[in-house]
Design a protein around this motif. Sequence first.
Motif, PDB file in Angstrom:
ATOM      1  N   GLU A 191       1.394   1.764   4.912  1.00 34.83           N
ATOM      2  CA  GLU A 191       2.539   1.825   5.797  1.00 34.83           C
ATOM      3  C   GLU A 191       3.173   3.212   5.713  1.00 34.83           C
ATOM      4  OE1 GLU A 191       5.344  -1.407   5.502  1.00 34.83           O
ATOM      5  OE2 GLU A 191       3.873  -2.627   4.447  1.00 34.83           O
ATOM      6  N   ASP A 192       3.648   3.718   6.839  1.00 37.60           N
ATOM      7  CA  ASP A 192       4.379   4.977   6.827  1.00 37.60           C
ATOM      8  C   ASP A 192       5.662   4.813   6.020  1.00 37.60           C
ATOM      9  OD1 ASP A 192       2.409   5.719   8.551  1.00 37.60           O
ATOM     10  OD2 ASP A 192       3.692   5.873  10.319  1.00 37.60           O
ATOM     11  N   ASN A 193       6.167   5.943   5.499  1.00 35.80           N
ATOM     12  CA  ASN A 193       7.449   5.912   4.801  1.00 35.80           C
ATOM     13  C   ASN A 193       8.198   7.212   5.100  1.00 35.80           C
ATOM     14  OD1 ASN A 193       9.576   5.120   3.247  1.00 35.80           O
ATOM     15  ND2 ASN A 193       8.496   5.214   1.287  1.00 35.80           N
ATOM     16  N   SER A 194       9.499   7.098   5.261  1.00 29.43           N
ATOM     17  CA  SER A 194      10.349   8.265   5.504  1.00 29.43           C
ATOM     18  C   SER A 194      11.502   8.251   4.514  1.00 29.43           C
ATOM     19  CB  SER A 194      10.896   8.254   6.935  1.00 29.43           C
ATOM     20  OG  SER A 194       9.847   8.338   7.881  1.00 29.43           O
ATOM     21  N   LYS A 197       8.383  12.583   6.192  1.00 29.43           N
ATOM     22  CA  LYS A 197       7.642  11.422   6.681  1.00 29.43           C
ATOM     23  C   LYS A 197       6.232  11.508   6.120  1.00 29.43           C
ATOM     24  CE  LYS A 197       6.147   8.797  10.728  1.00 29.43           C
ATOM     25  NZ  LYS A 197       6.149   8.682  12.203  1.00 29.43           N
ATOM     26  N   ILE A 198       5.810  10.429   5.479  1.00 29.06           N
ATOM     27  CA  ILE A 198       4.505  10.422   4.815  1.00 29.06           C
ATOM     28  C   ILE A 198       3.643   9.348   5.452  1.00 29.06           C
ATOM     29  CG2 ILE A 198       3.282  10.130   2.649  1.00 29.06           C
ATOM     30  CD1 ILE A 198       6.974  10.969   2.645  1.00 29.06           C
ATOM     31  N   THR A 199       2.436   9.729   5.848  1.00 26.18           N
ATOM     32  CA  THR A 199       1.499   8.782   6.458  1.00 26.18           C
ATOM     33  C   THR A 199       0.137   8.892   5.779  1.00 26.18           C
ATOM     34  OG1 THR A 199       0.765  10.363   8.153  1.00 26.18           O
ATOM     35  CG2 THR A 199       2.651   8.970   8.687  1.00 26.18           C
ATOM     36  N   VAL A 241      10.367  15.087  -5.683  1.00 24.97           N
ATOM     37  CA  VAL A 241      10.588  13.950  -4.800  1.00 24.97           C
ATOM     38  C   VAL A 241       9.371  13.028  -4.906  1.00 24.97           C
ATOM     39  CG1 VAL A 241      10.999  13.185  -2.437  1.00 24.97           C
ATOM     40  CG2 VAL A 241      11.925  15.384  -3.217  1.00 24.97           C
ATOM     41  N   SER A 242       9.617  11.774  -5.226  1.00 25.55           N
ATOM     42  CA  SER A 242       8.537  10.798  -5.343  1.00 25.55           C
ATOM     43  C   SER A 242       8.652   9.793  -4.200  1.00 25.55           C
ATOM     44  CB  SER A 242       8.606  10.079  -6.691  1.00 25.55           C
ATOM     45  OG  SER A 242       7.539   9.168  -6.820  1.00 25.55           O
ATOM     46  N   VAL A 243       7.544   9.559  -3.513  1.00 30.13           N
ATOM     47  CA  VAL A 243       7.531   8.655  -2.362  1.00 30.13           C
ATOM     48  C   VAL A 243       6.419   7.628  -2.552  1.00 30.13           C
ATOM     49  CG1 VAL A 243       7.397   8.459   0.141  1.00 30.13           C
ATOM     50  CG2 VAL A 243       8.358  10.520  -0.892  1.00 30.13           C
ATOM     51  N   ASP A 244       6.754   6.345  -2.377  1.00 34.50           N
ATOM     52  CA  ASP A 244       5.768   5.264  -2.488  1.00 34.50           C
ATOM     53  C   ASP A 244       5.309   4.843  -1.102  1.00 34.50           C
ATOM     54  OD1 ASP A 244       6.046   5.240  -5.216  1.00 34.50           O
ATOM     55  OD2 ASP A 244       7.567   3.662  -5.216  1.00 34.50           O
ATOM     56  N   LEU A 245       4.021   4.574  -0.977  1.00 30.22           N
ATOM     57  CA  LEU A 245       3.464   4.009   0.249  1.00 30.22           C
ATOM     58  C   LEU A 245       2.916   2.623  -0.059  1.00 30.22           C
ATOM     59  CD1 LEU A 245       1.509   6.974   1.933  1.00 30.22           C
ATOM     60  CD2 LEU A 245       3.878   6.248   2.281  1.00 30.22           C
ATOM     61  N   VAL A 303      -1.696   7.863  -7.722  1.00 30.52           N
ATOM     62  CA  VAL A 303      -1.359   8.952  -6.808  1.00 30.52           C
ATOM     63  C   VAL A 303      -2.281   8.905  -5.603  1.00 30.52           C
ATOM     64  CG1 VAL A 303      -0.441  10.419  -8.637  1.00 30.52           C
ATOM     65  CG2 VAL A 303      -2.854  10.595  -8.031  1.00 30.52           C
ATOM     66  N   LEU A 304      -1.748   9.305  -4.475  1.00 36.23           N
ATOM     67  CA  LEU A 304      -2.482   9.211  -3.215  1.00 36.23           C
ATOM     68  C   LEU A 304      -2.769  10.603  -2.661  1.00 36.23           C
ATOM     69  CD1 LEU A 304      -0.527   6.273  -1.525  1.00 36.23           C
ATOM     70  CD2 LEU A 304      -2.723   6.168  -2.747  1.00 36.23           C
ATOM     71  N   SER A 305      -4.011  11.014  -2.753  1.00 40.81           N
ATOM     72  CA  SER A 305      -4.426  12.279  -2.153  1.00 40.81           C
ATOM     73  C   SER A 305      -4.615  12.094  -0.657  1.00 40.81           C
ATOM     74  CB  SER A 305      -5.727  12.768  -2.792  1.00 40.81           C
ATOM     75  OG  SER A 305      -6.761  11.820  -2.576  1.00 40.81           O
ATOM     76  N   ASN A 306      -4.709  13.238   0.061  1.00 40.16           N
ATOM     77  CA  ASN A 306      -4.961  13.242   1.506  1.00 40.16           C
ATOM     78  C   ASN A 306      -3.917  12.457   2.291  1.00 40.16           C
ATOM     79  OD1 ASN A 306      -7.395  14.777   1.302  1.00 40.16           O
ATOM     80  ND2 ASN A 306      -8.424  12.929   0.565  1.00 40.16           N
ATOM     81  N   SER A 307      -2.692  12.436   1.772  1.00 45.22           N
ATOM     82  CA  SER A 307      -1.589  11.861   2.542  1.00 45.22           C
ATOM     83  C   SER A 307      -0.953  12.977   3.356  1.00 45.22           C
ATOM     84  CB  SER A 307      -0.540  11.253   1.605  1.00 45.22           C
ATOM     85  OG  SER A 307      -1.106  10.248   0.787  1.00 45.22           O
ATOM     86  N   ALA A 308      -0.622  12.704   4.600  1.00 49.20           N
ATOM     87  CA  ALA A 308       0.020  13.696   5.453  1.00 49.20           C
ATOM     88  C   ALA A 308       1.525  13.654   5.203  1.00 49.20           C
ATOM     89  CB  ALA A 308      -0.278  13.422   6.915  1.00 49.20           C
ATOM     90  N   VAL A 309       2.082  14.803   4.783  1.00 49.33           N
ATOM     91  CA  VAL A 309       3.512  14.892   4.483  1.00 49.33           C
ATOM     92  C   VAL A 309       4.130  15.893   5.451  1.00 49.33           C
ATOM     93  CG1 VAL A 309       5.240  15.312   2.711  1.00 49.33           C
ATOM     94  CG2 VAL A 309       2.981  14.451   2.053  1.00 49.33           C
ATOM     95  N   THR A 310       5.088  15.423   6.248  1.00 46.03           N
ATOM     96  CA  THR A 310       5.749  16.287   7.233  1.00 46.03           C
ATOM     97  C   THR A 310       7.207  16.475   6.838  1.00 46.03           C
ATOM     98  OG1 THR A 310       4.288  15.435   8.970  1.00 46.03           O
ATOM     99  CG2 THR A 310       6.256  16.629   9.675  1.00 46.03           C
ATOM    100  N   LEU A 311       7.638  17.750   6.825  1.00 46.87           N
ATOM    101  CA  LEU A 311       9.009  18.108   6.463  1.00 46.87           C
ATOM    102  C   LEU A 311       9.798  18.387   7.740  1.00 46.87           C
ATOM    103  CD1 LEU A 311      11.037  18.924   4.157  1.00 46.87           C
ATOM    104  CD2 LEU A 311      10.200  21.264   4.473  1.00 46.87           C
ATOM    105  N   TYR A 312      10.977  17.754   7.860  1.00 40.12           N
ATOM    106  CA  TYR A 312      11.834  17.922   9.033  1.00 40.12           C
ATOM    107  C   TYR A 312      13.177  18.513   8.608  1.00 40.12           C
ATOM    108  CZ  TYR A 312       8.646  14.527  11.237  1.00 40.12           C
ATOM    109  OH  TYR A 312       7.552  13.870  11.725  1.00 40.12           O
ATOM    110  N   ASP A 313      13.802  19.277   9.507  1.00 40.41           N
ATOM    111  CA  ASP A 313      15.163  19.722   9.231  1.00 40.41           C
ATOM    112  C   ASP A 313      16.141  18.637   9.671  1.00 40.41           C
ATOM    113  OD1 ASP A 313      15.482  19.889  11.993  1.00 40.41           O
ATOM    114  OD2 ASP A 313      15.363  22.075  12.050  1.00 40.41           O
TER     115      ASP A 313
END
Length: 635
Positions: A485-488, A478-480, A501-505, A438-448
Amino acid sequence: MKKIQLFICAILLSSTCVFAQSDATKKADKYFQKLEFVDAIKGYNNLVEKGEGNAYVYSQLAEANYNTFNTVEAEKWYAKALETGASEPEMLYKYSEMLKANGKYDASNTQMKKFASMYPSNDKAVAYNANPNYLDDILKSEEKFTAKNLDINTAASDFGGTFKNGVLYITSSRNDSRRNYGWNDQPYLDIYQLNKSEDGSFSEANLISGKINTKHHEGVVSVTPDGNTLYFSRESFFENMYEKLEDDNTKISVLQLFKATKDGDSWTNVQSLNINTNSYSVKNPSVSKDGKTLYFASDKPGGFGKYDIYKATIQSDGMLGEPENLGDKINTSGQEMFPYAGDDEYFYFSSNGHLGLGNLDVFYTEYTGNAVVKNIGAPINSKADDFAFTIDEDKNGYVSSNREGGKGSDDIYAIKEIKPLCQVDMIVTVENAETGEVLSNSAVTLYDSTGSILATQTTNAAGVATFTTDCEIETSLKITKPEFEDNSVTVSGTRDEKQNVSVDLAPIKKIIIADKVVLDPIYFEFDKSDITPQGALELDKLVLVMTKYPEMIIYATSHTDSRGKDSYNLSLSDRRAKSTVAYVVSKGIDQSRISGDGKGETEHLVDCKSKCTEEDHQLNRRSEFTIVSGGPEQQ
């Protein structure tokens, strides 16, 4: 709990009667059996004062105080009864409810654990074991309503709030001309109406017009969508229907449903519904929004608990079809009452069988029948009883409660929905694509769906960020994170309470191979050297690598395939190399750290003197990024 007191029948006589009665308790027992709990409490208290208390007396005191919602006394006597030999699981459950009503949540949970261990198959025990932290979940949930005590309340019991065509219909024991009811020593209930003015104030409460009220109890009402038919509850004494107790001539009534027709300003043509009987109660009517179905509560034999919620079709001739139990998703071994079906989206009801903040809480569910039942939360619900919930299309409505701070035993509160009930907790977990860490301190932005930012969070130590969204709304994330690498991802809308929701970087180091930074092919439009959005996405990865390694020097080369003139290919590739360098510099990389040249078709990976495939041409048509110095192996 006053509404239980007012609408109940002999079936609810205490299960604690398994303890030995005696001549000493006979008088108090008679009051208890007749549901005259005020006098029963006096009788049992007299026995305690004489030193004649025992498990049976304490249990009866607990039950009588429970039924009159004297929570402090009920808690005390349940504790005493359990200490002296009472052991029924249901008593433990009620004890936990009284502790909860008195704000003793930890002690309540202790009793719930005992109850669940003694009675593990009970639906309340199953629900508790599935979520022992339910109280925290409810208390921490975001409030979706406001609730305000109305000026129309009195020191008497006032409850129910059915609003139709500018008139509010309530039920109240404020009529001092009625004789008092032995259950709670308050006057029998009548139905009142109040006119609402444009400024939101109400007129003085008057007895409902027409032949509705009697010397017996009348209960909450429901009005059909066209405003022409009113359904209400009434004691069966009026119809000369009752049961006699075996040991004396005491008569026990049931609750029945009636309807009346609008005639000008009055209600006339009062009729008993065809589902009435003297064997069990039917009460708490609620007409569906389309006027085709009547929902109600009943202790009809064959249900799941003491009171269940049923529905019946309203036929064209006004008769009701065969009642249908709403099933065990809604009904429990406890009491489900006060249904409200006037909403397009949700079905509401009160229950003490589902886990809540107090004895009766308001719950809601979708009409599918398989949907999850949810607690509506504070401030609709409290430590006390909360019931008779209604809401209109403008999200205004009423709820009744005997909570602290009111004017009487039951009060009516005006409510307003301020946030949608249907919301989703989106739980986003970010992980390392290579290791699963698991990756702490990842920036997760939610968009409409339009690309506007709704919220931004940083993942916690568990790699989790949580957002709350409205139901059935498509969003994207969008996760950075530095060094990755960024991922959306796009997230589909749902009506589920929680959405995982699970997101891999991917770690950036994977694109560094030997002395090169390896990117996916960077495509250019035909005969052009402008950076496309696809190319920019790939070059952003190079920028991240160069940011991580501030000493890194890159030499960028652009290559073409063997098709076309040599001089043209060399010129085009050089323009593309220079555009690539300019883009990286525009992202903040110092110009001294990157240079580039076009190589045309001079450095092919595949010799195309003989016939080449399209894949071969693609291998030759490439951009390369060579690490001159400052790479991970060179620092």
